[in-house]
Design a protein around this motif. Sequence first.
Motif, PDB file in Angstrom:
ATOM      1  N   SER A   1       0.822  -1.157  -0.134  1.00  0.00           N
ATOM      2  CA  SER A   1       0.068   0.048   0.066  1.00  0.00           C
ATOM      3  C   SER A   1       1.142   1.250   0.197  1.00  0.00           C
ATOM      4  O   SER A   1       2.004   1.224   0.280  1.00  0.00           O
ATOM      5  CB  SER A   1      -1.034   0.169   1.319  1.00  0.00           C
ATOM      6  OG  SER A   1      -0.292   0.296   2.471  1.00  0.00           O
ATOM      7  N   LYS A   2       0.151   2.123  -0.287  1.00  0.00           N
ATOM      8  CA  LYS A   2       0.931   3.858  -0.563  1.00  0.00           C
ATOM      9  C   LYS A   2       0.114   4.667   0.267  1.00  0.00           C
ATOM     10  O   LYS A   2      -1.139   5.016  -0.178  1.00  0.00           O
ATOM     11  CB  LYS A   2       1.118   3.988  -1.963  1.00  0.00           C
ATOM     12  CG  LYS A   2       1.812   3.000  -2.844  1.00  0.00           C
ATOM     13  CD  LYS A   2       2.813   3.527  -3.897  1.00  0.00           C
ATOM     14  CE  LYS A   2       1.726   3.970  -5.038  1.00  0.00           C
ATOM     15  NZ  LYS A   2       2.307   4.395  -6.265  1.00  0.00           N
ATOM     16  N   ARG A   3       0.515   5.113   1.343  1.00  0.00           N
ATOM     17  CA  ARG A   3      -0.209   6.239   2.424  1.00  0.00           C
ATOM     18  C   ARG A   3       0.679   7.300   2.210  1.00  0.00           C
ATOM     19  O   ARG A   3       1.874   7.487   2.640  1.00  0.00           O
ATOM     20  CB  ARG A   3      -0.474   5.579   3.463  1.00  0.00           C
ATOM     21  CG  ARG A   3      -1.211   4.251   3.444  1.00  0.00           C
ATOM     22  CD  ARG A   3      -1.463   3.737   4.897  1.00  0.00           C
ATOM     23  NE  ARG A   3      -2.595   4.321   5.535  1.00  0.00           N
ATOM     24  CZ  ARG A   3      -2.857   4.335   6.864  1.00  0.00           C
ATOM     25  NH1 ARG A   3      -1.945   3.677   7.623  1.00  0.00           N
ATOM     26  NH2 ARG A   3      -3.644   4.893   7.349  1.00  0.00           N
ATOM     27  N   ALA A   4      -0.121   8.395   2.219  1.00  0.00           N
ATOM     28  CA  ALA A   4       0.547   9.776   2.495  1.00  0.00           C
ATOM     29  C   ALA A   4      -0.029  10.712   3.560  1.00  0.00           C
ATOM     30  O   ALA A   4      -1.353  10.625   3.606  1.00  0.00           O
ATOM     31  CB  ALA A   4       0.618  10.564   1.223  1.00  0.00           C
TER      32      ALA A   4
ATOM     33  N   GLY B   1       2.025   8.746  13.514  1.00  0.00           N
ATOM     34  CA  GLY B   1       2.041   7.315  14.092  1.00  0.00           C
ATOM     35  C   GLY B   1       1.268   6.281  13.335  1.00  0.00           C
ATOM     36  O   GLY B   1       1.452   5.303  13.201  1.00  0.00           O
ATOM     37  N   ASP B   2       0.183   6.756  12.933  1.00  0.00           N
ATOM     38  CA  ASP B   2      -0.855   5.784  12.425  1.00  0.00           C
ATOM     39  C   ASP B   2      -0.447   5.229  11.023  1.00  0.00           C
ATOM     40  O   ASP B   2      -0.086   4.059  10.846  1.00  0.00           O
ATOM     41  CB  ASP B   2      -2.223   6.562  12.003  1.00  0.00           C
ATOM     42  CG  ASP B   2      -3.063   5.667  11.298  1.00  0.00           C
ATOM     43  OD1 ASP B   2      -3.465   4.683  11.680  1.00  0.00           O
ATOM     44  OD2 ASP B   2      -3.413   5.861  10.189  1.00  0.00           O
ATOM     45  N   ARG B   3       0.198   6.131  10.304  1.00  0.00           N
ATOM     46  CA  ARG B   3       0.754   5.864   8.779  1.00  0.00           C
ATOM     47  C   ARG B   3       2.078   5.286   9.033  1.00  0.00           C
ATOM     48  O   ARG B   3       2.051   4.196   8.325  1.00  0.00           O
ATOM     49  CB  ARG B   3       0.925   6.888   8.021  1.00  0.00           C
ATOM     50  CG  ARG B   3      -0.445   7.335   7.316  1.00  0.00           C
ATOM     51  CD  ARG B   3      -0.619   9.050   7.270  1.00  0.00           C
ATOM     52  NE  ARG B   3      -1.924   9.212   6.945  1.00  0.00           N
ATOM     53  CZ  ARG B   3      -2.805   9.294   7.795  1.00  0.00           C
ATOM     54  NH1 ARG B   3      -2.655   8.704   9.058  1.00  0.00           N
ATOM     55  NH2 ARG B   3      -4.225   9.386   7.525  1.00  0.00           N
TER      56      ARG B   3
ATOM     57  N   ALA C   1       5.560  -4.527   5.536  1.00  0.00           N
ATOM     58  CA  ALA C   1       6.700  -4.725   4.629  1.00  0.00           C
ATOM     59  C   ALA C   1       6.042  -4.449   3.307  1.00  0.00           C
ATOM     60  O   ALA C   1       5.333  -5.167   2.688  1.00  0.00           O
ATOM     61  CB  ALA C   1       7.311  -6.070   4.932  1.00  0.00           C
ATOM     62  N   GLY C   2       6.986  -3.781   2.360  1.00  0.00           N
ATOM     63  CA  GLY C   2       6.592  -3.350   1.127  1.00  0.00           C
ATOM     64  C   GLY C   2       6.044  -2.068   0.842  1.00  0.00           C
ATOM     65  O   GLY C   2       5.743  -1.733  -0.245  1.00  0.00           O
ATOM     66  N   ASP C   3       5.344  -1.563   2.008  1.00  0.00           N
ATOM     67  CA  ASP C   3       4.478  -0.530   1.972  1.00  0.00           C
ATOM     68  C   ASP C   3       5.395   0.906   1.686  1.00  0.00           C
ATOM     69  O   ASP C   3       6.655   0.934   2.308  1.00  0.00           O
ATOM     70  CB  ASP C   3       3.457  -0.064   3.140  1.00  0.00           C
ATOM     71  CG  ASP C   3       2.544  -1.158   3.323  1.00  0.00           C
ATOM     72  OD1 ASP C   3       2.183  -1.896   2.327  1.00  0.00           O
ATOM     73  OD2 ASP C   3       1.627  -1.127   4.245  1.00  0.00           O
ATOM     74  N   THR C   4       4.880   1.983   1.257  1.00  0.00           N
ATOM     75  CA  THR C   4       5.610   3.116   1.270  1.00  0.00           C
ATOM     76  C   THR C   4       4.718   4.424   1.812  1.00  0.00           C
ATOM     77  O   THR C   4       3.603   4.346   1.801  1.00  0.00           O
ATOM     78  CB  THR C   4       6.006   3.683  -0.112  1.00  0.00           C
ATOM     79  OG1 THR C   4       6.775   2.773  -0.640  1.00  0.00           O
ATOM     80  CG2 THR C   4       6.647   4.868  -0.218  1.00  0.00           C
ATOM     81  N   VAL C   5       5.453   5.086   3.025  1.00  0.00           N
ATOM     82  CA  VAL C   5       4.835   6.181   3.408  1.00  0.00           C
ATOM     83  C   VAL C   5       5.467   7.553   3.245  1.00  0.00           C
ATOM     84  O   VAL C   5       6.539   7.531   3.352  1.00  0.00           O
ATOM     85  CB  VAL C   5       4.819   5.997   5.083  1.00  0.00           C
ATOM     86  CG1 VAL C   5       4.045   7.135   5.759  1.00  0.00           C
ATOM     87  CG2 VAL C   5       4.001   4.739   5.436  1.00  0.00           C
ATOM     88  N   ILE C   6       4.705   8.420   2.719  1.00  0.00           N
ATOM     89  CA  ILE C   6       5.371   9.877   2.643  1.00  0.00           C
ATOM     90  C   ILE C   6       4.388  10.750   3.516  1.00  0.00           C
ATOM     91  O   ILE C   6       3.350  10.619   3.255  1.00  0.00           O
ATOM     92  CB  ILE C   6       5.115  10.218   1.084  1.00  0.00           C
ATOM     93  CG1 ILE C   6       6.129   9.190   0.167  1.00  0.00           C
ATOM     94  CG2 ILE C   6       5.788  11.887   0.768  1.00  0.00           C
ATOM     95  CD1 ILE C   6       5.878   9.541  -1.137  1.00  0.00           C
ATOM     96  N   ILE C   7       5.481  11.632   4.015  1.00  0.00           N
ATOM     97  CA  ILE C   7       4.887  12.824   4.882  1.00  0.00           C
ATOM     98  C   ILE C   7       5.436  13.888   4.305  1.00  0.00           C
ATOM     99  O   ILE C   7       6.747  14.005   4.181  1.00  0.00           O
ATOM    100  CB  ILE C   7       5.467  12.804   6.363  1.00  0.00           C
ATOM    101  CG1 ILE C   7       5.251  11.309   6.985  1.00  0.00           C
ATOM    102  CG2 ILE C   7       4.844  13.711   7.019  1.00  0.00           C
ATOM    103  CD1 ILE C   7       3.856  10.701   7.297  1.00  0.00           C
TER     104      ILE C   7
ATOM    105  N   ASP D   1      10.790   5.435  14.010  1.00  0.00           N
ATOM    106  CA  ASP D   1      11.381   4.318  14.519  1.00  0.00           C
ATOM    107  C   ASP D   1      10.181   3.231  14.738  1.00  0.00           C
ATOM    108  O   ASP D   1      10.616   2.008  15.212  1.00  0.00           O
ATOM    109  CB  ASP D   1      12.121   4.434  15.876  1.00  0.00           C
ATOM    110  CG  ASP D   1      13.732   4.850  15.838  1.00  0.00           C
ATOM    111  OD1 ASP D   1      14.148   4.728  14.625  1.00  0.00           O
ATOM    112  OD2 ASP D   1      14.232   4.880  16.766  1.00  0.00           O
ATOM    113  N   GLN D   2       8.920   3.616  14.654  1.00  0.00           N
ATOM    114  CA  GLN D   2       7.735   2.484  14.859  1.00  0.00           C
ATOM    115  C   GLN D   2       7.770   1.867  13.514  1.00  0.00           C
ATOM    116  O   GLN D   2       6.737   0.712  13.914  1.00  0.00           O
ATOM    117  CB  GLN D   2       6.625   3.440  15.321  1.00  0.00           C
ATOM    118  CG  GLN D   2       6.753   4.075  16.724  1.00  0.00           C
ATOM    119  CD  GLN D   2       5.276   4.856  16.903  1.00  0.00           C
ATOM    120  OE1 GLN D   2       4.572   4.418  16.432  1.00  0.00           O
ATOM    121  NE2 GLN D   2       5.572   5.756  17.734  1.00  0.00           N
ATOM    122  N   ARG D   3       8.310   2.203  12.501  1.00  0.00           N
ATOM    123  CA  ARG D   3       7.964   1.380  11.157  1.00  0.00           C
ATOM    124  C   ARG D   3       8.537   0.058  11.429  1.00  0.00           C
ATOM    125  O   ARG D   3       9.488  -0.332  11.815  1.00  0.00           O
ATOM    126  CB  ARG D   3       8.576   2.128  10.272  1.00  0.00           C
ATOM    127  CG  ARG D   3       9.999   2.330  10.258  1.00  0.00           C
ATOM    128  CD  ARG D   3      10.431   2.640   8.788  1.00  0.00           C
ATOM    129  NE  ARG D   3      12.019   2.759   8.867  1.00  0.00           N
ATOM    130  CZ  ARG D   3      12.775   2.847   7.847  1.00  0.00           C
ATOM    131  NH1 ARG D   3      12.198   2.882   6.544  1.00  0.00           N
ATOM    132  NH2 ARG D   3      14.053   3.148   7.701  1.00  0.00           N
TER     133      ARG D   3
END
Length: 264
Positions: A2-5, A59-61, A67-73, A118-120
């Motif tokens: 998944s990709k979440r921003a 924190g939610d994102r 594993a395999g997901d991308t998060v952009i802030i 660090d929670q990722r």
Amino acid sequence: MSKRALTIGINDYPGTDGDLAGCVNDARDWGAVLGAQGYEVSTLLDAAATRDAMVAHIGDRVAGASAGDTVIITYSGHGTWVPDRSGDESDGRDEALCPHDIGDGKMLLDDDLHALFDQRPAGVRVVLISDSCHSGSVTRGDEADLDPALPRARFLPPASWMSLAELAACRGRPAALMGGMTRTGGDLLLAGCRDTEFSWDTQFRGRPNGAFTYYAIKTLHTLLPGASYQQWFRAIRHYLPSTRLPQSPQIFGSRSARHFELFT
């Protein structure tokens, strides 16, 4: 995968004289770009972007990814600093992002961001794009799109919100700004400028934007499919720094991270 921003934009800073103009547009622009890339986008604007809300949403994102997901802030707003109380800053200061409630003494420290990232879980890719305070060297960049109005620095001086006692504790310390943001964690940090500079809030063709955000999005349309973050960064540097926008964008991360394909 998944990709979440999460895109954050704050123009309104109650209790200070530091209101900005282009940050909400920045957040909306990043949301449109990332949405078109298949990201599930959430946005915090002005009064919604309190410290507690920023912590909860980041924190939610990050912690909720797999594993395999991308998060952009993305963050557009003021930066500031406070006295370092943990002893991990050589300049005696912790750098911070300024939530909407900074006037109440609420800030998001570089240490806080590091703890959140660090929670990722293992295998999650995290990218932070910060168009906030830093600032510096003047060279020639293409300013054809820039309106003649004077830009405003995205730095909120501690004197505009910090107590006199806290200010007194900082006297005599060096004036480095956002150096600590390079230690926030994640894979990549793209910053609007050096840690001795300011990012500028300005206007292009009659519309307020952050200079870094404007040129970052403008240059996306010039890149070939499969371009990397490093190639994107080089394209941005065609425009910044410039004579009226003395900010030098920065990219921090491992060599392999810099060569990740954009937004994957």
